[in-house]
Design an enzyme around this catalytic site. Structure first.
Site, PDB file in Angstrom:
ATOM      1  N   HIS A   1       0.870  -1.180   0.000  1.00  0.00           N
ATOM      2  CA  HIS A   1       0.000   0.000   0.000  1.00  0.00           C
ATOM      3  C   HIS A   1       0.900   1.220   0.000  1.00  0.00           C
ATOM      4  CE1 HIS A   1      -3.075   2.854   1.167  1.00  0.00           C
ATOM      5  NE2 HIS A   1      -3.985   1.933   1.030  1.00  0.00           N
TER       6      HIS A   1
ATOM      7  N   ARG B   1      -6.566  10.388  -0.089  1.00  0.00           N
ATOM      8  CA  ARG B   1      -6.376  10.867  -1.450  1.00  0.00           C
ATOM      9  C   ARG B   1      -7.712  11.017  -2.180  1.00  0.00           C
ATOM     10  NH1 ARG B   1      -3.136   6.465  -3.469  1.00  0.00           N
ATOM     11  NH2 ARG B   1      -3.333   5.545  -1.406  1.00  0.00           N
TER      12      ARG B   1
END
Ligand SMILES: Cc1cc2nc3c(=O)[nH]c(=O)nc-3n(C[C@H](O)[C@H](O)[C@H](O)COP(=O)(O)OP(=O)(O)OC[C@H]3O[C@@H](n4cnc5c(N)ncnc54)[C@H](O)[C@@H]3O)c2cc1C
Ligand code: SF4
Ligand code: SF4
Ligand code: FES
Lengths: 262, 620
Positions: free
Chosen positions: B256, B276
């Site tokens: 990740h 994000r």
């Protein structure tokens, strides 16, 4: 930056045990669980402790630090003076299995006693509609990570084993309140909360709220409103009258008491 | 018996030596989203069902999932449908996914999510009162059903409460160490049950059952920097191998892009992709928003190439393309890795994830409450005021047990696998949100299929008692073993994690992979001489010693497959073979236990071919 931390940890099982002294090297930014893990890896491989997420999300690592119920993974060493000895003991309200691990099955039993969610049917298009404001009350309660620290703290059961059968505890008052406030639920659980779950035994000391790592306002937002609603149902002559003459208030709208046979 | 009827807590130590036995139709190993959903389905199909799990009920990894559940419900975008979700999933997996799994997943996820609402889940809402859906990397439309950033908690609690309401038996803190095959059959013979021990007492337990569903999750604990917990030791992967089933896609490990890097105690802890999705951007130490330099050809057409366009996208998604921060995870993780390597990292060796300068404090606290809390409590960072420091962390394994796409059956009769421990669905890279939906869709299918298999049986397979005795002997070996001079399991685990991190990490080369295989062989030797102190009652050192056997086998699978695949694709990047290769893109690597049972053999297998009508979704 590292230093030697002095710790006292309760070691033992149901037949007894005592506090044992340890010294372990720790470093900046660490939490109590890190210190315990280092002890496991280097000095005491069989030291029993529960943990999973190490991020305050799973509620596994509950214990008492200097007598205060807390999550081991969210208690930073920087909260203590470097010279202070940190004492870690298992949760007091539950029977110990070994070291810091306790038998929390009381909570799983109480969970089973609770009547589950009974929704209205879905809308015609197969979806359900609820407004954000209406789900937010329940969402606060559903933040609960089931660490059972509130259960450990509540004086009704903390030193009164005999109260346990009749008292579900703050975590489950939260669950009653959540279902009671669910916009689509059809059960009326108020009588059940009062009688079977022992809501009446709570005298709103708010100790449970103080220890909740999720910051859920258990007493103010769940227990007190629940108590008020129970009183409504029990004594409010207007509600009583309303239910007789067919004027429905929102609380009773579309809800049935799960104890009443359908 | 002093055992608690539900949790199985056995408080009396004299019971230690007695072997406990249970009989069920379906035994499910694992109580995460996949295991719970499978149990509900098996129970509803009429099977006598048990769930067995290593931790307490409700603590499985699923509880940690943050961002959301991907399902094309079309609540925000009526244009969204299963076909678009299917296409996104296949493209995210660089076309190596099992097409049939990706199709079933996209088709059935919406109903599986809505079902959670029937059982009491409270998702965040749209203005119309429907389940809200949020943006995530690789998904064309806002598609993730969510509850703030604690979606996994909502999901596991809902399923747990449903399973409890149905009265399904749960055996908590009980670890399965061996699967039992039917007596008198060969390696191909059917499943007859499972063998394990209660962690609390160390007492052994046998589950006799004609079907077992593995739902044990991932392998991330084989790596040093990981978002995964102690439970992720690849048990299901290893149990399946030892029972004769095969693994696929093991070379694909998802790193990740955003794990915490500071302080050391939380290194690897996940920072959700929603940061994000909700406007956060990535910057290097020079303050440059670098993702624009890393847009691959494959995604150029759908990715914004200027900051202006990227910023407009949050408000006007129709007329603008997505910011490059929302490329699939493998792309973003590689980009971050390159920036750090090029010396443009932060003081603690990460890069900056900044939402503070882009969204107001209220918005951040409301949309990302757990992240706010996590940084505040653990790093003394106020994410509404300053950027976070982040770097890649081992997060998810795409590889797993090879299964039939419709029933999740393995090649061994009666054995099923679902969730993170199964393979195929995500190809070479998983899109965010596609795991939680995977658990629901295939959990439900596996539970129903296992129940149907059992109800069609006339004679139940009988477990091989020699295997039970062998399981007992193996389990206590670390106590009776070499005694003094024996190695500490914690040290072996530490060395394995270091080797996997350094040699089988995010960027790989053949020499390092070869080195990793010899390190693993050496660790296997050392593990034979492991010694554990104390006794069998709740002894984490002993538990680790038993889990290590699985970790070592699974690590070998990863390293071996990674060495074999001479290309870069999704979660497998080879420095010495930097691009994708169409020939490799048509093959799976399959791993099986070798004849001696000491390691694994690898074979190549062609990918199932997608029917033409589905192929048409990928023609530009
Ligand atoms: C921090 C984090 C955030 C994530 N966020 C998202 C997200 O937003 N969206 C998304 O889709 N995915 C997300 N993921 C991925 C997703 O959460 C996992 O892939 C998924 O939850 C795995 O579910 P599972 O049911 O397969 O296994 P788990 O939930 O891990 O459950 C495994 C179960 O198996 C049991 N078990 C294991 N071995 C044994 C054994 N030997 N004997 C008995 N029991 C055993 C364990 O006790 C546990 O109950 C995230 C993952 C992490 C780590
Ligand atoms: S407020 Fe009630 S439930 Fe909470 S600790 Fe006090 S008595 Fe217990
Ligand atoms: S209400 Fe708070 S203290 Fe109680 S179990 Fe839940 S998270 Fe823990
Ligand atoms: S380990 Fe999960 S809350 Fe502490």
């Amino acid at each position: 930056m590292g230093y030697d931390l002095k710790m006292r940890i309760w070691r033992g099982d149901q037949s007894g045990g005592d506090l044992q002294d340890y010294t372990v090297e720790v470093s900046e930014g660490e939490v109590v669980l890190d210190a315990i893990h280092r002890l496991q890896a280097t000095q005491s491989g069989d030291l029993a402790v529960r943990w999973n997420c190490k991020a305050g999300k799973c509620g596994s690592c509950s214990a008492e630090i200097n007598g205060r119920p807390r999550l081991l993974c969210m208690t930073r060493l920087s909260d203590f003076d470097q010279t202070e000895t940190i004492t870690v003991t298992p949760m007091r309200a539950f029977p110990v299995i070994r070291d810091l691990v306790t038998d929390v099955s009381f909570n799983y039993e109480k969970a089973r006693e609770l009547p589950s969610f009974q929704p209205q049917p879905r809308d015609a298009d197969g979806k359900r509609r609820m407004m954000q404001v209406d789900v937010e009350r329940g969402q606060e309660f559903r933040k609960c990570i089931e660490c059972f620290l509130c259960q450990d703290t509540c004086h009704v059961v903390r030193d009164h084993e005999d109260n346990k059968p009749a008292f579900a505890g703050p975590r489950f008052f939260l669950r009653y309140a959540e279902l009671d406030m669910h916009p689509l639920d059809t059960h009326d659980r108020r009588a059940l909360a009062q009688d079977a779950a022992g809501l009446g035994m709570c005298n709103i000391t708010k100790c449970c709220t103080e220890v909740c790592p999720e910051g859920i306002r258990i007493t103010d937002n769940a227990i007190i409103p629940m108590k008020e609603r129970v009183v409504d149902r029990k004594f409010d002559p207007l509600v009583w009258l309303g239910s007789k003459i067919g004027v429905r208030n929102r609380d009773n709208d579309g809800r049935t008491d799960p104890r009443d046979p359908d | 018996m002093a055992r608690h009827p539900m949790t199985g807590n056995e408080m009396s130590s004299e019971a230690e030596s007695r072997l406990e036995r249970h009989h069920y139709d379906v035994v499910i190993v694992g109580a995460g989203g996949a295991g719970l959903r499978a149990a509900i389905a098996a129970h509803e199909a009429g099977a006598h069902t048990a769930i067995v799990c290593k931790s307490l009920l409700g603590k499985a990894h699923t509880v940690m999932a943050e961002g959301g559940i991907a399902a094309a419900m079309g609540n925000r975008w009526p244009e969204d449908n299963w076909e678009v979700h299917f296409r996104d999933t296949m493209r995210g997996g660089k076309m190596l996914n099992n097409w049939r799994m990706a199709q079933l997943h996209a088709q059935e996820a919406p109903e599986r999510v809505q079902e959670l609402e029937d059982w009491g889940a409270l998702f965040d809402r749209t203005e119309d009162g429907l389940i809200s859906q949020r943006d995530f990397g690789g998904h064309k439309y806002a598609r993730l059903a969510h509850v703030g950033d604690r979606t996994g908690l909502e999901m596991i609690r809902t399923l747990q409460q449903r399973a409890v309401a149905l009265g399904i038996d749960v055996f908590m803190e009980c670890t399965i160490t061996d699967l039992l095959k039917a007596a008198g059959t060969d390696e191909e013979g059917p499943i007859a049950g499972a063998f394990g021990y209660w962690r609390e007492t160390g007492r052994f337990v046998v589950f006799e059952a004609p079907s077992v569903i593995l739902a044990t999750g991932g392998i991330g604990k084989a790596y040093k920097v990981t978002s995964n917990s102690w439970e992720y030791t690849g048990d299901g992967h290893a149990l399946a191998l030892r029972a004769g089933a095969s693994l696929i896609n093991m070379e694909f490990v998802q790193f990740h892009p955003t794990g915490m890097v500071w302080p050391p105690s939380v290194k690897g802890l996940l920072v959700t992709e929603s940061v994000r999705g909700d406007g956060g951007i990535l910057k290097n130490s020079e303050g440059k928003r670098f993702m624009f330099d890393y847009i691959p050809e494959f995604f150029k057409a759908e990715t914004a190439d200027s900051e202006e366009e990227a910023d407009r996208w949050y408000d006007d998604k129709k007329n603008n393309r997505r910011p490059p921060e929302l490329l699939p995870r493998d792309e973003v993780a590689r980009a971050i890795n390159s920036e750090i390597k090029a010396g443009r990292g932060t003081p603690h060796g990460g890069i900056y994830l900044d939402i503070a300068s882009r969204r107001d404090a209220d918005f951040i606290r409301k949309r990302l409450p757990s992240m706010y809390h996590q940084f505040k409590e653990l790093a003394d960072v106020d994410i509404t005021a300053e950027p976070m420091e982040i770097g890649p962390t081992c997060h998810y394994v795409m590889g797993g047990v090879e299964v039939d796409p419709d029933t999740e059956a393995t090649s061994i009769t009666g054995l099923y696998a679902v969730g993170e421990c199964s393979g195929g669905m995500h190809g070479s890279n998983r899109l965010g949100g596609n795991s939680l939906s995977d658990l629901l869709v295939f959990g439900s299918r596996a539970g129903a299929a296992a129940a149907a298999y059992v109800s069609g049986l006339d004679v139940l397979p009988k477990a091989d008692e020699h295997a039970v005795q062998a399981g007992e002997r193996r389990a206590v070996a670390a106590f009776t073993g070499s005694g003094e001079g024996g190695e500490n399991p914690y040290t072996i685990q530490h060395d394995l994690q270091q080797a996997m991190n350094d040699l089988v990490g995010i960027i790989r080369t053949s020499s390092e992979l070869e080195e990793s295989l010899s390190s693993i062989e050496a660790l296997k030797e050392r593990a034979k001489a492991m010694a554990v102190e104390g006794h069998r009652q709740y002894n984490p050192g002993w538990h680790l010693a038993l889990d290590l056997r699985n970790m070592l086998l699974v690590s070998e699978c990863i390293a071996k497959a990674a060495l074999e695949r001479q290309e870069s694709r999704g979660g497998h990047t080879r420095d010495d073979f930097p691009g994708p290769d169409p020939e490799w893109g048509a093959k799976n690597l399959v791993l099986r236990l070798n004849a001696a049972g000491t390691g694994v053999d690898l074979t190549h297998q062609p990918l199932p071919v997608m029917p033409d009508d589905l192929k048409s979704y990928f023609e530009e």
